[in-house]
Scaffold this motif. Structure first.
Motif, PDB file in Angstrom:
ATOM      1  N   LEU A 142      59.364 -42.817   9.825  1.00 53.52           N
ATOM      2  CA  LEU A 142      59.970 -43.887   9.023  1.00 53.52           C
ATOM      3  C   LEU A 142      59.194 -45.189   9.202  1.00 53.52           C
ATOM      4  O   LEU A 142      58.952 -45.898   8.224  1.00 53.52           O
ATOM      5  CB  LEU A 142      61.447 -44.087   9.360  1.00 53.52           C
ATOM      6  N   ALA A 143      58.779 -45.486  10.431  1.00 54.25           N
ATOM      7  CA  ALA A 143      57.987 -46.697  10.673  1.00 54.25           C
ATOM      8  C   ALA A 143      56.660 -46.613   9.912  1.00 54.25           C
ATOM      9  O   ALA A 143      56.210 -47.605   9.321  1.00 54.25           O
ATOM     10  CB  ALA A 143      57.738 -46.888  12.167  1.00 54.25           C
ATOM     11  N   LEU A 149      54.184 -48.505   2.854  1.00 59.79           N
ATOM     12  CA  LEU A 149      54.711 -49.133   1.643  1.00 59.79           C
ATOM     13  C   LEU A 149      54.416 -50.635   1.634  1.00 59.79           C
ATOM     14  O   LEU A 149      54.053 -51.188   0.591  1.00 59.79           O
ATOM     15  CB  LEU A 149      56.213 -48.882   1.519  1.00 59.79           C
ATOM     16  N   ALA A 150      54.551 -51.286   2.780  1.00 61.25           N
ATOM     17  CA  ALA A 150      54.243 -52.720   2.860  1.00 61.25           C
ATOM     18  C   ALA A 150      52.773 -52.962   2.562  1.00 61.25           C
ATOM     19  O   ALA A 150      52.434 -53.916   1.835  1.00 61.25           O
ATOM     20  CB  ALA A 150      54.612 -53.264   4.239  1.00 61.25           C
ATOM     21  N   ALA A 151      51.900 -52.098   3.055  1.00 61.35           N
ATOM     22  CA  ALA A 151      50.462 -52.245   2.761  1.00 61.35           C
ATOM     23  C   ALA A 151      50.187 -52.022   1.280  1.00 61.35           C
ATOM     24  O   ALA A 151      49.415 -52.747   0.665  1.00 61.35           O
ATOM     25  CB  ALA A 151      49.658 -51.256   3.611  1.00 61.35           C
ATOM     26  N   ILE A 155      48.559 -54.731  -1.379  1.00 59.36           N
ATOM     27  CA  ILE A 155      47.387 -54.529  -2.229  1.00 59.36           C
ATOM     28  C   ILE A 155      47.660 -55.091  -3.619  1.00 59.36           C
ATOM     29  O   ILE A 155      46.849 -55.800  -4.193  1.00 59.36           O
ATOM     30  CB  ILE A 155      47.026 -53.027  -2.322  1.00 59.36           C
ATOM     31  N   ARG A 156      48.808 -54.797  -4.156  1.00 66.56           N
ATOM     32  CA  ARG A 156      49.174 -55.260  -5.506  1.00 66.56           C
ATOM     33  C   ARG A 156      49.307 -56.778  -5.545  1.00 66.56           C
ATOM     34  O   ARG A 156      48.877 -57.415  -6.473  1.00 66.56           O
ATOM     35  CB  ARG A 156      50.487 -54.591  -5.925  1.00 66.56           C
TER      36      ARG A 156
END
Length: 159
Positions: A142-143, A149-151, A155-156
């Motif tokens: 999960l971590a 997902l944060a990375a 990027i976006r």
């Protein structure tokens, strides 16, 4: 079956399989699943009037308040759509509107005491769901998912 029909059926099957494993599809389906779990738990806690559509406004509303335009921009919806959700949430007592001190044309949406309780309950529900994910996936997975997902979001946002 004709050869072209067989080719078409085979191609459609391959496309459907590829789409089912596609990151975008998985994220969309995971979000829908998470939203459904949150809605079910909110209903169980007595928030029977809250629908998933209301979360579209609530998750983009700062605790200090925002304008309808800000919420609409964050949600990628029209001001009219957010305005309709705001009307419903205001009638239910979860938010209120007030005139912006800097610009009288702007209406600021703020959580009422009941709305703040709702948001706290939603955060608690999310934590409970995350605990279920930990028992299913493990805390390291999960971590890693959260970090990935944060990375990905970063990027976006940096482009």
């Amino acid at each position: 079956m004709l050869r072209s029909e067989s080719d078409s059926t085979s191609r459609n099957r391959r496309l459907a399989e590829a789409r089912s494993r596609n990151l975008r599809q998985l994220l969309i389906r995971a979000t829908r699943c998470l939203n459904a779990l949150v809605e079910e738990e909110l209903n169980a806690r007595g928030y029977e009037d809250i629908r998933l559509a209301h979360n579209t406004l609530l998750i983009h509303l700062d605790f200090g308040g925002n304008s309808i335009t800000e919420v609409a921009d964050r949600a990628h919806l029209t001001k009219q759509a957010i305005g309709l959700l705001a009307d419903e949430l205001e009638k239910m007592g979860y938010i209120r509107r007030h005139v912006d001190e800097k610009d009288a044309r702007v209406r600021i949406l703020v959580l009422t005491d009941v709305g703040q309780r709702l948001m706290l309950d939603m955060l608690e529900i999310i934590e409970e769901i995350e605990e279920r994910f930990i028992s299913l996936l493990g805390s390291d997975t999960l971590a890693g998912l959260r970090t990935g997902l944060a990375a990905f979001i970063g990027i976006r946002q940096s482009s």
